[in-house]
Scaffold this motif. Sequence first.
Motif, PDB file in Angstrom:
ATOM      1  N   LYS A  51       0.833  -1.207   0.000  1.00 57.22           N
ATOM      2  CA  LYS A  51       0.000   0.000   0.000  1.00 57.22           C
ATOM      3  C   LYS A  51       0.864   1.251   0.000  1.00 57.22           C
ATOM      4  O   LYS A  51       0.554   2.234  -0.673  1.00 57.22           O
ATOM      5  CB  LYS A  51      -0.931   0.005   1.212  1.00 57.22           C
ATOM      6  CG  LYS A  51      -2.020  -1.030   1.141  1.00 57.22           C
ATOM      7  CD  LYS A  51      -2.803  -1.070   2.446  1.00 57.22           C
ATOM      8  CE  LYS A  51      -3.692  -2.295   2.492  1.00 57.22           C
ATOM      9  NZ  LYS A  51      -4.277  -2.495   3.828  1.00 57.22           N
ATOM     10  N   SER A  52       1.941   1.213   0.740  1.00 58.15           N
ATOM     11  CA  SER A  52       2.848   2.355   0.790  1.00 58.15           C
ATOM     12  C   SER A  52       3.505   2.596  -0.561  1.00 58.15           C
ATOM     13  O   SER A  52       3.664   3.744  -0.989  1.00 58.15           O
ATOM     14  CB  SER A  52       3.905   2.119   1.860  1.00 58.15           C
ATOM     15  OG  SER A  52       4.820   3.163   1.898  1.00 58.15           O
ATOM     16  N   LEU A  53       3.883   1.519  -1.250  1.00 58.62           N
ATOM     17  CA  LEU A  53       4.459   1.664  -2.591  1.00 58.62           C
ATOM     18  C   LEU A  53       3.438   2.257  -3.552  1.00 58.62           C
ATOM     19  O   LEU A  53       3.763   3.134  -4.352  1.00 58.62           O
ATOM     20  CB  LEU A  53       4.959   0.310  -3.102  1.00 58.62           C
ATOM     21  CG  LEU A  53       5.593   0.309  -4.498  1.00 58.62           C
ATOM     22  CD1 LEU A  53       6.849   1.177  -4.521  1.00 58.62           C
ATOM     23  CD2 LEU A  53       5.930  -1.113  -4.923  1.00 58.62           C
ATOM     24  N   LEU A  54       2.207   1.818  -3.461  1.00 56.06           N
ATOM     25  CA  LEU A  54       1.156   2.364  -4.322  1.00 56.06           C
ATOM     26  C   LEU A  54       0.894   3.834  -3.992  1.00 56.06           C
ATOM     27  O   LEU A  54       0.681   4.647  -4.904  1.00 56.06           O
ATOM     28  CB  LEU A  54      -0.121   1.532  -4.178  1.00 56.06           C
ATOM     29  CG  LEU A  54      -1.203   1.771  -5.219  1.00 56.06           C
ATOM     30  CD1 LEU A  54      -0.686   1.507  -6.622  1.00 56.06           C
ATOM     31  CD2 LEU A  54      -2.408   0.898  -4.935  1.00 56.06           C
ATOM     32  N   CYS A  55       0.938   4.193  -2.721  1.00 56.52           N
ATOM     33  CA  CYS A  55       0.769   5.603  -2.339  1.00 56.52           C
ATOM     34  C   CYS A  55       1.911   6.459  -2.878  1.00 56.52           C
ATOM     35  O   CYS A  55       1.693   7.574  -3.341  1.00 56.52           O
ATOM     36  CB  CYS A  55       0.690   5.746  -0.826  1.00 56.52           C
ATOM     37  SG  CYS A  55      -0.863   5.163  -0.146  1.00 56.52           S
ATOM     38  N   ARG A  56       3.113   5.926  -2.843  1.00 58.82           N
ATOM     39  CA  ARG A  56       4.253   6.649  -3.419  1.00 58.82           C
ATOM     40  C   ARG A  56       4.055   6.824  -4.920  1.00 58.82           C
ATOM     41  O   ARG A  56       4.396   7.863  -5.483  1.00 58.82           O
ATOM     42  CB  ARG A  56       5.554   5.904  -3.126  1.00 58.82           C
ATOM     43  CG  ARG A  56       5.960   5.969  -1.688  1.00 58.82           C
ATOM     44  CD  ARG A  56       7.068   4.985  -1.357  1.00 58.82           C
ATOM     45  NE  ARG A  56       7.283   4.905   0.064  1.00 58.82           N
ATOM     46  CZ  ARG A  56       8.354   5.384   0.677  1.00 58.82           C
ATOM     47  NH1 ARG A  56       9.302   5.954  -0.008  1.00 58.82           N
ATOM     48  NH2 ARG A  56       8.465   5.282   1.979  1.00 58.82           N
ATOM     49  N   GLY A  57       3.504   5.809  -5.562  1.00 58.24           N
ATOM     50  CA  GLY A  57       3.201   5.922  -6.984  1.00 58.24           C
ATOM     51  C   GLY A  57       2.154   6.992  -7.250  1.00 58.24           C
ATOM     52  O   GLY A  57       2.238   7.721  -8.244  1.00 58.24           O
ATOM     53  N   CYS A  58       1.166   7.111  -6.358  1.00 59.69           N
ATOM     54  CA  CYS A  58       0.146   8.164  -6.506  1.00 59.69           C
ATOM     55  C   CYS A  58       0.762   9.547  -6.356  1.00 59.69           C
ATOM     56  O   CYS A  58       0.413  10.469  -7.099  1.00 59.69           O
ATOM     57  CB  CYS A  58      -0.975   7.966  -5.492  1.00 59.69           C
ATOM     58  SG  CYS A  58      -2.017   6.554  -5.847  1.00 59.69           S
ATOM     59  N   VAL A  59       1.675   9.704  -5.399  1.00 61.52           N
ATOM     60  CA  VAL A  59       2.365  10.984  -5.229  1.00 61.52           C
ATOM     61  C   VAL A  59       3.166  11.315  -6.487  1.00 61.52           C
ATOM     62  O   VAL A  59       3.127  12.444  -6.992  1.00 61.52           O
ATOM     63  CB  VAL A  59       3.279  10.958  -3.983  1.00 61.52           C
ATOM     64  CG1 VAL A  59       4.218  12.147  -3.947  1.00 61.52           C
ATOM     65  CG2 VAL A  59       2.450  10.881  -2.721  1.00 61.52           C
ATOM     66  N   LEU A  60       3.887  10.329  -6.999  1.00 62.56           N
ATOM     67  CA  LEU A  60       4.656  10.541  -8.229  1.00 62.56           C
ATOM     68  C   LEU A  60       3.750  10.909  -9.397  1.00 62.56           C
ATOM     69  O   LEU A  60       4.068  11.801 -10.184  1.00 62.56           O
ATOM     70  CB  LEU A  60       5.471   9.289  -8.574  1.00 62.56           C
ATOM     71  CG  LEU A  60       6.647   8.981  -7.670  1.00 62.56           C
ATOM     72  CD1 LEU A  60       7.232   7.620  -8.014  1.00 62.56           C
ATOM     73  CD2 LEU A  60       7.707  10.056  -7.801  1.00 62.56           C
ATOM     74  N   LEU A  61       2.631  10.223  -9.506  1.00 58.68           N
ATOM     75  CA  LEU A  61       1.696  10.499 -10.593  1.00 58.68           C
ATOM     76  C   LEU A  61       1.127  11.911 -10.472  1.00 58.68           C
ATOM     77  O   LEU A  61       1.045  12.646 -11.462  1.00 58.68           O
ATOM     78  CB  LEU A  61       0.569   9.472 -10.580  1.00 58.68           C
ATOM     79  CG  LEU A  61      -0.484   9.601 -11.666  1.00 58.68           C
ATOM     80  CD1 LEU A  61       0.138   9.363 -13.027  1.00 58.68           C
ATOM     81  CD2 LEU A  61      -1.607   8.617 -11.421  1.00 58.68           C
ATOM     82  N   PHE A  62       0.770  12.312  -9.272  1.00 56.67           N
ATOM     83  CA  PHE A  62       0.236  13.657  -9.042  1.00 56.67           C
ATOM     84  C   PHE A  62       1.271  14.717  -9.427  1.00 56.67           C
ATOM     85  O   PHE A  62       0.957  15.674 -10.148  1.00 56.67           O
ATOM     86  CB  PHE A  62      -0.172  13.803  -7.568  1.00 56.67           C
ATOM     87  CG  PHE A  62      -0.645  15.174  -7.212  1.00 56.67           C
ATOM     88  CD1 PHE A  62      -1.882  15.630  -7.641  1.00 56.67           C
ATOM     89  CD2 PHE A  62       0.154  16.013  -6.445  1.00 56.67           C
ATOM     90  CE1 PHE A  62      -2.321  16.906  -7.311  1.00 56.67           C
ATOM     91  CE2 PHE A  62      -0.280  17.279  -6.116  1.00 56.67           C
ATOM     92  CZ  PHE A  62      -1.515  17.726  -6.549  1.00 56.67           C
ATOM     93  N   LEU A  63       2.507  14.540  -8.966  1.00 56.12           N
ATOM     94  CA  LEU A  63       3.552  15.513  -9.285  1.00 56.12           C
ATOM     95  C   LEU A  63       3.877  15.540 -10.780  1.00 56.12           C
ATOM     96  O   LEU A  63       4.103  16.603 -11.359  1.00 56.12           O
ATOM     97  CB  LEU A  63       4.813  15.206  -8.476  1.00 56.12           C
ATOM     98  CG  LEU A  63       4.698  15.425  -6.973  1.00 56.12           C
ATOM     99  CD1 LEU A  63       5.955  14.956  -6.268  1.00 56.12           C
ATOM    100  CD2 LEU A  63       4.413  16.885  -6.668  1.00 56.12           C
ATOM    101  N   LYS A  64       3.861  14.366 -11.387  1.00 57.30           N
ATOM    102  CA  LYS A  64       4.150  14.306 -12.822  1.00 57.30           C
ATOM    103  C   LYS A  64       3.043  14.985 -13.622  1.00 57.30           C
ATOM    104  O   LYS A  64       3.314  15.655 -14.612  1.00 57.30           O
ATOM    105  CB  LYS A  64       4.311  12.846 -13.253  1.00 57.30           C
ATOM    106  CG  LYS A  64       5.097  12.663 -14.514  1.00 57.30           C
ATOM    107  CD  LYS A  64       5.412  11.194 -14.735  1.00 57.30           C
ATOM    108  CE  LYS A  64       6.289  10.999 -15.926  1.00 57.30           C
ATOM    109  NZ  LYS A  64       6.581   9.600 -16.173  1.00 57.30           N
ATOM    110  N   CYS A  65       1.795  14.834 -13.196  1.00 60.94           N
ATOM    111  CA  CYS A  65       0.681  15.509 -13.871  1.00 60.94           C
ATOM    112  C   CYS A  65       0.811  17.024 -13.746  1.00 60.94           C
ATOM    113  O   CYS A  65       0.514  17.758 -14.690  1.00 60.94           O
ATOM    114  CB  CYS A  65      -0.657  15.063 -13.286  1.00 60.94           C
ATOM    115  SG  CYS A  65      -1.162  13.436 -13.809  1.00 60.94           S
TER     116      CYS A  65
END
Length: 155
Positions: free
Chosen positions: A39-53
């Motif tokens: 879950k933590s890895l997926l949350c980090r992916g969400c943060v990365l996706l948000f910043l990349k957007c």
Amino acid sequence: MEKWWLMWTLFRRFLVYPHLFLIAWEDGKTGKIPGTLLKSLLCRGCVLLFLKCIFYADPGVLLEAFEGFLTGGGAVFLIRILTRGGIGAGDVKFLAAAGFCFGSKTILRAQIFAVFLACPVCVYLFLTGNHRKRKGIPLAPFLSAGILLADCLQR
């Protein structure tokens, strides 16, 4: 643009690589990947996706993340079904979350690298007869190494 790409790559590696080591360590030690790490890895992916957007303003970023999620988790889930549980559910979830973070191209390369990294260990266990003593080998250390290798060789 090259400067931003380098900063983005270093930030992503700083955010995700230590987590890959934790997952590999835990799977190697216990044979299981805790859901909290996934879950933590997926949350980090969400943060990365948000910043990349925000920084790239490219709608293809969302598609790339979900392609990685489906490619990483879907391919291994199909193998899990065909082999009747030969690959653990934690490995399926791990590859789905990692695919979300890294994208489909990197995760496909990582799966190929992981197979080539795990083959010598499997051959060794088979030749020494230790494969009968073990229920299975932890796949996450090889997957993590494959992800690191595929990500470093990218670009």
